[in-house]
Design a protein around this motif. Structure first.
Motif, short mmCIF file in Angstrom:
data_model
loop_
_atom_site.label_atom_id
_atom_site.label_comp_id
_atom_site.label_asym_id
_atom_site.label_seq_id
_atom_site.Cartn_x
_atom_site.Cartn_y
_atom_site.Cartn_z
N VAL A 1 0.87 -1.18 0.00
CA VAL A 1 0.00 0.00 0.00
C VAL A 1 0.90 1.23 0.00
CG1 VAL A 1 -1.92 1.19 1.12
CG2 VAL A 1 -1.64 -1.28 1.44
N THR A 2 0.60 2.19 -0.87
CA THR A 2 1.37 3.45 -0.87
C THR A 2 0.40 4.61 -0.73
OG1 THR A 2 1.31 3.58 -3.29
CG2 THR A 2 3.22 2.51 -2.29
N PHE A 3 0.88 5.66 -0.06
CA PHE A 3 0.08 6.85 0.21
C PHE A 3 0.83 8.07 -0.30
CE2 PHE A 3 -0.42 3.68 3.51
CZ PHE A 3 -1.79 3.54 3.63
N THR A 4 0.13 8.94 -1.03
CA THR A 4 0.72 10.16 -1.54
C THR A 4 -0.22 11.33 -1.25
OG1 THR A 4 1.77 8.94 -3.34
CG2 THR A 4 1.66 11.33 -3.57
N PHE A 5 0.34 12.43 -0.76
CA PHE A 5 -0.48 13.59 -0.43
C PHE A 5 -0.45 14.60 -1.56
CE2 PHE A 5 0.40 11.63 3.59
CZ PHE A 5 -0.79 11.78 4.28
N GLU A 6 -1.61 15.19 -1.84
CA GLU A 6 -1.74 16.10 -2.98
C GLU A 6 -0.89 17.34 -2.84
OE1 GLU A 6 -5.82 16.98 -3.56
OE2 GLU A 6 -6.36 14.95 -4.17
N ASP A 7 -0.58 17.76 -1.61
CA ASP A 7 0.16 19.01 -1.45
C ASP A 7 1.61 18.89 -1.90
OD1 ASP A 7 0.96 17.36 0.56
OD2 ASP A 7 0.81 18.84 2.16
N ASP A 8 2.10 17.65 -2.09
CA ASP A 8 3.48 17.46 -2.54
C ASP A 8 3.57 16.14 -3.30
OD1 ASP A 8 6.15 17.75 -2.97
OD2 ASP A 8 6.76 17.37 -0.90
N PRO A 9 2.90 16.03 -4.46
CA PRO A 9 2.81 14.75 -5.15
C PRO A 9 4.13 14.23 -5.69
CG PRO A 9 1.97 16.52 -6.54
CD PRO A 9 2.21 17.12 -5.17
N ASP A 10 5.15 15.09 -5.82
CA ASP A 10 6.41 14.65 -6.41
C ASP A 10 7.42 14.16 -5.37
OD1 ASP A 10 5.57 15.27 -9.00
OD2 ASP A 10 6.13 17.37 -8.72
N ALA A 11 7.06 14.24 -4.11
CA ALA A 11 8.00 13.80 -3.07
C ALA A 11 8.13 12.28 -3.10
CB ALA A 11 7.51 14.25 -1.69
N PRO A 12 9.29 11.77 -2.65
CA PRO A 12 9.48 10.32 -2.63
C PRO A 12 8.42 9.62 -1.80
CG PRO A 12 11.53 11.47 -2.20
CD PRO A 12 10.45 12.50 -2.16
N VAL A 13 8.04 8.42 -2.19
CA VAL A 13 6.99 7.67 -1.49
C VAL A 13 7.31 7.53 -0.01
CG1 VAL A 13 5.91 5.40 -1.27
CG2 VAL A 13 6.21 6.43 -3.52
N GLU A 14 8.60 7.30 0.31
CA GLU A 14 8.94 7.06 1.70
C GLU A 14 8.69 8.28 2.58
OE1 GLU A 14 10.95 6.71 -0.82
OE2 GLU A 14 12.92 7.61 -0.52
N GLU A 15 8.62 9.46 1.99
CA GLU A 15 8.33 10.65 2.78
C GLU A 15 6.83 10.75 3.09
OE1 GLU A 15 11.88 13.51 1.08
OE2 GLU A 15 9.92 14.34 1.50
N HIS A 16 6.01 10.01 2.37
CA HIS A 16 4.57 10.06 2.59
C HIS A 16 4.07 8.88 3.39
CE1 HIS A 16 3.97 13.54 0.16
NE2 HIS A 16 4.54 12.98 -0.87
N GLY A 17 4.59 7.72 3.14
CA GLY A 17 4.17 6.56 3.90
C GLY A 17 3.86 5.38 3.00
N SER A 18 4.08 4.22 3.55
CA SER A 18 3.74 3.00 2.85
C SER A 18 3.28 1.99 3.88
CB SER A 18 4.95 2.47 2.07
OG SER A 18 6.04 2.23 2.95
N GLY A 19 2.70 0.91 3.39
CA GLY A 19 2.20 -0.10 4.30
C GLY A 19 2.04 -1.42 3.60
N VAL A 20 1.40 -2.34 4.30
CA VAL A 20 1.17 -3.68 3.76
C VAL A 20 -0.19 -4.17 4.24
CG1 VAL A 20 2.32 -4.81 5.72
CG2 VAL A 20 2.17 -5.98 3.51
N ILE A 21 -0.87 -4.91 3.39
CA ILE A 21 -2.18 -5.46 3.74
C ILE A 21 -1.99 -6.67 4.65
CG2 ILE A 21 -4.26 -6.57 2.84
CD1 ILE A 21 -3.94 -4.86 0.31
N ARG A 22 -2.58 -6.62 5.85
CA ARG A 22 -2.39 -7.67 6.85
C ARG A 22 -3.59 -8.60 6.94
NH1 ARG A 22 0.11 -5.46 12.33
NH2 ARG A 22 -2.11 -5.59 12.87
#
Length: 277
Positions: free
Chosen positions: A55-76
């Motif tokens: 799962v990856t999360f990206t915020f609209e206020d900074d869409p070009d930032a690296p994924v790791e700066e926004h957050g990631s996860g895994v389906i449990r």
């Protein structure tokens, strides 16, 4: 909407539920398909819909930032169309759908470590659920003010209460709804805090005879002495506004109510203040 807050295995657990006049299958698509999630979820989400999927999360206020700066996860946990659970950084979000006579009940269980942020999280999800109902084609929901919702949940959860340390000192950690610059402005008024001076009156609770400022870094830190210890104010960026941490060392338990009155008056004033762009 119902909300409960508890502590389980050392972590904070927020439970919320919303009655929806839509069938399970329709709501399932809205909580798992990126095209529909974009209409109500607080971040853009991409999900690999399978157990252990990313799962990856990206915020609209900074869409070009690296994924790791926004957050990631895994389906449990993944049992379509009734259950999906995934991590968002260290947070765990569990979504469950239960059929009802009029549609279904959506249950959200959020597990995290930042208990003082719980009013912010609850307010945010409340507004998200309003948007979800709109995405699903539900009736228009009257607009709710985030700041007022936040302060309501602060009281409901008791997040306005300070704590007495084992050594007799006290500590408050309080999420506020406006930026730290505005918080400092309201506390300092026309005065300037400098080392060696008396602290501005807004930083002093009733009954305390302040000494002199030992550290001042506007708008983030102010420390000053009192007769039996030290008072420290810290302001940092938090979820939706400034996060305030207030400490008083020494035998300070008698001042707990005075500090609560000061902080809650500040919080109430902040709700009425608009933030200029």
């Amino acid at each position: 909407m119902t909300e409960t807050l508890s502590t389980e295995n050392g972590r904070t657990v927020l439970r919320m539920q919303r009655e929806l006049r839509h069938p399970v299958e329709k709501v399932w698509r809205a909580i798992t398909e990126p095209g529909q999630l974009s209409g109500w979820f607080p971040a853009a989400v991409e999900l690999d819909l399978r157990l252990d999927g990313a799962v990856t999360f990206t915020f609209e206020d900074d869409p070009d930032a690296p994924v790791e700066e926004h957050g990631s996860g895994v389906i449990r946990a993944y049992e379509p169309p009734r259950l999906i659970e995934y991590t968002w950084g260290v947070e765990v979000l569990r979504w469950e759908l239960v059929p009802s006579a009029e549609g279904c009940t959506l249950h959200l269980t959020a597990t995290y470590d930042d208990r003082p942020g719980s009013a912010s999280f609850t307010s945010g999800w409340t507004l998200c659920f309003d948007a979800l109902d709109h995405v699903l084609g539900g009736s228009a929901v009257p607009e709710k003010d985030y700041a007022e919702l936040h302060e309501h949940f602060v009281k409901v959860y008791g997040l306005d209460r300070g704590a007495v340390d084992d050594d007799g000192g006290i500590r408050f950690e309080r999420q506020l709804v406006r930026p730290k610059e505005l918080v400092w402005q309201l506390l300092a008024g026309a005065a300037t805090a400098t080392a060696g001076s008396t602290p501005p009156a807004g930083f002093v609770a009733k009954g305390i005879d302040p000494g002199t400022v030992t550290e001042a870094a506007e708008p983030e830190r102010l420390t000053y002495t009192w007769s039996q210890g030290e008072v420290g104010w810290t302001l940092r960026d938090g979820n939706g506004g400034a996060r305030l941490v207030l400490t008083q060392t020494g035998p300070a338990a008698a001042y707990l109510d005075a500090w609560r009155d000061l902080i809650e008056a500040l919080a109430a004033e902040l709700v009425t203040r608009d933030v200029k762009p």
